[in-house]
Design a protein around this motif. Structure first.
Motif, PDB file in Angstrom:
ATOM      1  N   PRO A 195       0.920  -1.224  -0.022  1.00  6.48           N
ATOM      2  CA  PRO A 195       0.083   0.099   0.019  1.00  6.48           C
ATOM      3  C   PRO A 195       0.829   1.172  -0.002  1.00  6.48           C
ATOM      4  CG  PRO A 195       0.028  -1.002   2.140  1.00  6.48           C
ATOM      5  CD  PRO A 195       0.733  -1.834   1.427  1.00  6.48           C
ATOM      6  N   PRO A 196       0.368   2.365  -0.516  1.00  7.68           N
ATOM      7  CA  PRO A 196       1.348   3.612  -0.649  1.00  7.68           C
ATOM      8  C   PRO A 196       1.471   4.197   0.871  1.00  7.68           C
ATOM      9  CG  PRO A 196      -0.932   3.858  -1.209  1.00  7.68           C
ATOM     10  CD  PRO A 196      -0.838   2.821  -1.093  1.00  7.68           C
ATOM     11  N   ASP A 197       0.639   3.726   1.964  1.00  4.89           N
ATOM     12  CA  ASP A 197       0.869   4.435   3.254  1.00  4.89           C
ATOM     13  C   ASP A 197       0.758   2.960   4.149  1.00  4.89           C
ATOM     14  OD1 ASP A 197       1.293   5.918   5.481  1.00  4.89           O
ATOM     15  OD2 ASP A 197      -0.539   6.796   5.458  1.00  4.89           O
ATOM     16  N   PRO A 198       1.917   2.114   4.356  1.00  8.84           N
ATOM     17  CA  PRO A 198       1.878   0.921   4.947  1.00  8.84           C
ATOM     18  C   PRO A 198       1.731   1.252   6.304  1.00  8.84           C
ATOM     19  CG  PRO A 198       3.967   1.467   4.168  1.00  8.84           C
ATOM     20  CD  PRO A 198       3.284   2.520   3.660  1.00  8.84           C
ATOM     21  N   PRO A 199       1.151   0.365   7.189  1.00 11.67           N
ATOM     22  CA  PRO A 199       0.892   0.626   8.542  1.00 11.67           C
ATOM     23  C   PRO A 199       2.561   0.398   9.343  1.00 11.67           C
ATOM     24  CG  PRO A 199       0.392  -1.842   7.940  1.00 11.67           C
ATOM     25  CD  PRO A 199       0.494  -0.951   6.514  1.00 11.67           C
ATOM     26  N   THR A 200       2.519   0.946  10.573  1.00 17.78           N
ATOM     27  CA  THR A 200       3.555   1.019  11.484  1.00 17.78           C
ATOM     28  C   THR A 200       3.584  -0.415  12.250  1.00 17.78           C
ATOM     29  OG1 THR A 200       2.845   2.618  12.677  1.00 17.78           O
ATOM     30  CG2 THR A 200       4.317   3.368  10.990  1.00 17.78           C
ATOM     31  N   ALA A 201       2.485  -0.901  12.401  1.00 22.30           N
ATOM     32  CA  ALA A 201       2.279  -1.993  13.426  1.00 22.30           C
ATOM     33  C   ALA A 201       1.077  -2.581  13.187  1.00 22.30           C
ATOM     34  CB  ALA A 201       2.005  -1.365  14.979  1.00 22.30           C
ATOM     35  N   THR A 247       8.552 -11.230   5.119  1.00 23.42           N
ATOM     36  CA  THR A 247       9.874 -11.851   4.954  1.00 23.42           C
ATOM     37  C   THR A 247      10.303 -11.502   3.729  1.00 23.42           C
ATOM     38  OG1 THR A 247       9.470 -13.298   6.807  1.00 23.42           O
ATOM     39  CG2 THR A 247      11.330 -13.606   5.034  1.00 23.42           C
ATOM     40  N   GLY A 248      11.727 -10.964   3.574  1.00 26.71           N
ATOM     41  CA  GLY A 248      12.244 -10.569   2.428  1.00 26.71           C
ATOM     42  C   GLY A 248      11.581  -9.306   1.392  1.00 26.71           C
ATOM     43  N   ARG A 249      10.942  -8.653   1.963  1.00 26.03           N
ATOM     44  CA  ARG A 249      10.325  -7.585   1.520  1.00 26.03           C
ATOM     45  C   ARG A 249       9.985  -6.377   2.371  1.00 26.03           C
ATOM     46  NH1 ARG A 249       4.042  -8.889  -0.441  1.00 26.03           N
ATOM     47  NH2 ARG A 249       4.791 -11.315  -0.427  1.00 26.03           N
ATOM     48  N   ALA A 250       9.847  -5.062   1.814  1.00 21.65           N
ATOM     49  CA  ALA A 250       9.411  -4.120   2.535  1.00 21.65           C
ATOM     50  C   ALA A 250       7.889  -3.968   2.977  1.00 21.65           C
ATOM     51  CB  ALA A 250       9.924  -2.800   2.168  1.00 21.65           C
ATOM     52  N   PRO A 251       7.584  -3.894   4.028  1.00 18.41           N
ATOM     53  CA  PRO A 251       8.130  -3.183   5.265  1.00 18.41           C
ATOM     54  C   PRO A 251       8.710  -4.455   5.936  1.00 18.41           C
ATOM     55  CG  PRO A 251       5.993  -3.279   5.840  1.00 18.41           C
ATOM     56  CD  PRO A 251       6.093  -3.662   4.279  1.00 18.41           C
ATOM     57  N   ARG A 252       9.766  -4.107   6.839  1.00 21.15           N
ATOM     58  CA  ARG A 252      10.541  -5.223   7.411  1.00 21.15           C
ATOM     59  C   ARG A 252      10.090  -5.204   8.804  1.00 21.15           C
ATOM     60  NH1 ARG A 252      16.282  -2.755   6.429  1.00 21.15           N
ATOM     61  NH2 ARG A 252      14.925  -1.033   6.765  1.00 21.15           N
ATOM     62  N   VAL A 253      10.102  -6.298   9.440  1.00 21.14           N
ATOM     63  CA  VAL A 253       9.860  -6.704  10.769  1.00 21.14           C
ATOM     64  C   VAL A 253      11.060  -6.476  11.524  1.00 21.14           C
ATOM     65  CG1 VAL A 253       8.905  -7.871  12.858  1.00 21.14           C
ATOM     66  CG2 VAL A 253       7.725  -7.902  10.595  1.00 21.14           C
ATOM     67  N   PRO A 254      11.240  -5.776  12.743  1.00 23.27           N
ATOM     68  CA  PRO A 254      11.428  -4.392  12.616  1.00 23.27           C
ATOM     69  C   PRO A 254      12.535  -4.036  11.811  1.00 23.27           C
ATOM     70  CG  PRO A 254      12.375  -5.324  14.530  1.00 23.27           C
ATOM     71  CD  PRO A 254      11.758  -6.557  13.999  1.00 23.27           C
ATOM     72  N   PRO A 255      12.784  -2.783  11.382  1.00 21.04           N
ATOM     73  CA  PRO A 255      12.361  -1.873  11.796  1.00 21.04           C
ATOM     74  C   PRO A 255      11.191  -0.915  11.347  1.00 21.04           C
ATOM     75  CG  PRO A 255      14.385  -1.255  10.239  1.00 21.04           C
ATOM     76  CD  PRO A 255      13.878  -2.619  10.420  1.00 21.04           C
ATOM     77  N   VAL A 298       5.041  -6.131  15.101  1.00 20.82           N
ATOM     78  CA  VAL A 298       4.107  -6.955  15.291  1.00 20.82           C
ATOM     79  C   VAL A 298       3.897  -7.517  16.796  1.00 20.82           C
ATOM     80  CG1 VAL A 298       3.437  -9.312  14.349  1.00 20.82           C
ATOM     81  CG2 VAL A 298       4.687  -8.034  12.826  1.00 20.82           C
ATOM     82  N   VAL A 299       2.533  -7.524  17.169  1.00 17.04           N
ATOM     83  CA  VAL A 299       2.101  -7.919  18.381  1.00 17.04           C
ATOM     84  C   VAL A 299       1.156  -9.248  18.397  1.00 17.04           C
ATOM     85  CG1 VAL A 299       1.326  -7.196  20.809  1.00 17.04           C
ATOM     86  CG2 VAL A 299       2.681  -5.686  19.251  1.00 17.04           C
ATOM     87  N   GLY A 300       1.393 -10.067  18.994  1.00 15.13           N
ATOM     88  CA  GLY A 300       0.479 -11.102  19.147  1.00 15.13           C
ATOM     89  C   GLY A 300      -0.289 -11.239  20.590  1.00 15.13           C
ATOM     90  N   PRO A 329      12.569 -12.040  13.856  1.00 20.21           N
ATOM     91  CA  PRO A 329      12.973 -11.361  15.098  1.00 20.21           C
ATOM     92  C   PRO A 329      11.872 -11.830  16.098  1.00 20.21           C
ATOM     93  CG  PRO A 329      12.226  -9.715  13.678  1.00 20.21           C
ATOM     94  CD  PRO A 329      12.415 -11.038  12.642  1.00 20.21           C
ATOM     95  N   ALA A 330      12.632 -11.542  17.235  1.00 22.40           N
ATOM     96  CA  ALA A 330      11.631 -11.825  18.385  1.00 22.40           C
ATOM     97  C   ALA A 330      10.113 -10.933  18.283  1.00 22.40           C
ATOM     98  CB  ALA A 330      12.142 -11.227  19.876  1.00 22.40           C
ATOM     99  N   LEU A 331       9.223 -11.924  18.851  1.00 25.73           N
ATOM    100  CA  LEU A 331       7.777 -11.687  18.613  1.00 25.73           C
ATOM    101  C   LEU A 331       7.445 -11.015  20.162  1.00 25.73           C
ATOM    102  CD1 LEU A 331       4.756 -11.376  17.363  1.00 25.73           C
ATOM    103  CD2 LEU A 331       4.566 -13.551  18.216  1.00 25.73           C
ATOM    104  N   THR A 332       6.686  -9.658  20.193  1.00 23.85           N
ATOM    105  CA  THR A 332       6.006  -9.296  21.331  1.00 23.85           C
ATOM    106  C   THR A 332       4.776  -9.915  21.341  1.00 23.85           C
ATOM    107  OG1 THR A 332       7.180  -7.078  21.180  1.00 23.85           O
ATOM    108  CG2 THR A 332       5.130  -7.065  22.550  1.00 23.85           C
TER     109      THR A 332
END
Length: 80
Positions: free
Chosen positions: A7-13, A30-38, A42-44, A56-59
């Motif tokens: 999307p043109p304005d991707p979510p930050t979380a 995985t392997g594309r933008a946006p990257r988890v983090p930075p 992602v919160v489960g 990376p570690a999950l919150t």
């Protein structure tokens, strides 16, 4: 054939209700933008045991299931 553009304005979380869905979110980004983090957090919410092995570690948010499931019937009785 590459992945469709994001999307043109991707979510930050992203807050994901199911631990299994978290695995899908990680796989999708995985392997594309946006990257988890930075780029995206992602919160489960159900503290999936496999979450400790995700990189990376999950919150996660641990739900006190016995207390939560017992509260609903008590609240219903109080309102009746």
């Amino acid at each position: 054939m590459g992945a469709p553009p994001g999307p043109p304005d991707p979510p930050t979380a992203v807050f994901v209700r199911s631990g299994r869905m978290v695995l899908g979110v990680y796989q999708a980004v995985t392997g594309r933008a946006p990257r988890v983090p930075p780029d995206i957090g992602v919160v489960g919410s159900d503290d999936l045991p496999r979450a400790r092995w995700i990189t990376p570690a999950l919150t996660t948010v641990r739900q006190p299931l016995p207390e939560t499931t017992g509260a609903a019937p008590r609240r219903a009785r109080c309102r009746g």
